[in-house]
Design an enzyme around this catalytic site. Sequence first.
Site, PDB file in Angstrom:
ATOM      1  CD  GLU A  25      -0.553  -1.456  20.430  1.00  9.54           C
ATOM      2  OE1 GLU A  25      -0.969  -0.545  19.292  1.00  9.54           O
ATOM      3  OE2 GLU A  25       0.567  -1.322  21.121  1.00  9.54           O
TER       4      GLU A  25
ATOM      5  CD  GLU B 227      -2.696   1.081  24.097  1.00 11.10           C
ATOM      6  OE1 GLU B 227      -1.720   0.302  23.913  1.00 11.10           O
ATOM      7  OE2 GLU B 227      -3.691   0.525  24.241  1.00 11.10           O
TER       8      GLU B 227
END
Length: 262
Positions: free
Chosen positions: A112, A132
């Site tokens: 990210e 995730e």
Amino acid sequence: MMNESLRITRNGPVLEIILDRPKANAIDAATSIQMGEVFAQFQQDPELRVAIISGAGERFFSAGWDLKAAAEGEAPDADFGPGGFAGLTEMFTLDKPVIAAVNGYAFGGGFELALAADMIICAIHASFALPEASLGIVPDSGGVLRLPRCLPPAIARDMLMTGRTMDAQEALHWGVVNRVVESHQLMDSAREMARAIVNSAPLAVAALKEILRTTGECSVEEGYRLMRSGKLRHYPEVLHSADASEGPRAFAEKRAPVWRGE
């Protein structure tokens, strides 16, 4: 300049930030806040034009959120600072370019962070993943929003829902990264790209970032209207700037332009 988790070097107009948190360059809330302070200083310093973010060592760019800190009670929605996770993922008004030099695994929040940069150069052995979902959370530090904008929808859903790893060559194929280089060439390649950006006029680069950011979801017609609306900051500035006169003059005189940033 150094602190406990970051190695920071100024090379003229280029700021180099090395995340150094053994073993995996994972980022906890305190480190994220420190990174945000560095990016804020980068934004405010008129002598700095480009930043390069990389990780220490050759194995990890960043494994993302520090799961050891999580196990000790740090919540997924902890205060990571005004710039968001890693200091950059929610710094939406940064008008200077950031290059991510990915030297190894960029997983979770590390991916990210790279996606929040303007360009990504990676080592040939680098790899990318957003695992995730397998940890019971979602990549809400930009991954779930930015990844579908640079991948075909089916590939983005695959990565998001399965957490599978994408290697450097696949990332290059899909346009996630700009260049793939040998490990020993990574920082030199990032510096070469930074120098090329520095050769461009600073106001023009700021205007480009602003236009790209604000018109990304617009049609071309809507984008034109927004550019002409007077609502943007840097685009109107650059039209009548000293640099806008200097560029054509330098071209006609067959010399390198001298940018004033005004």
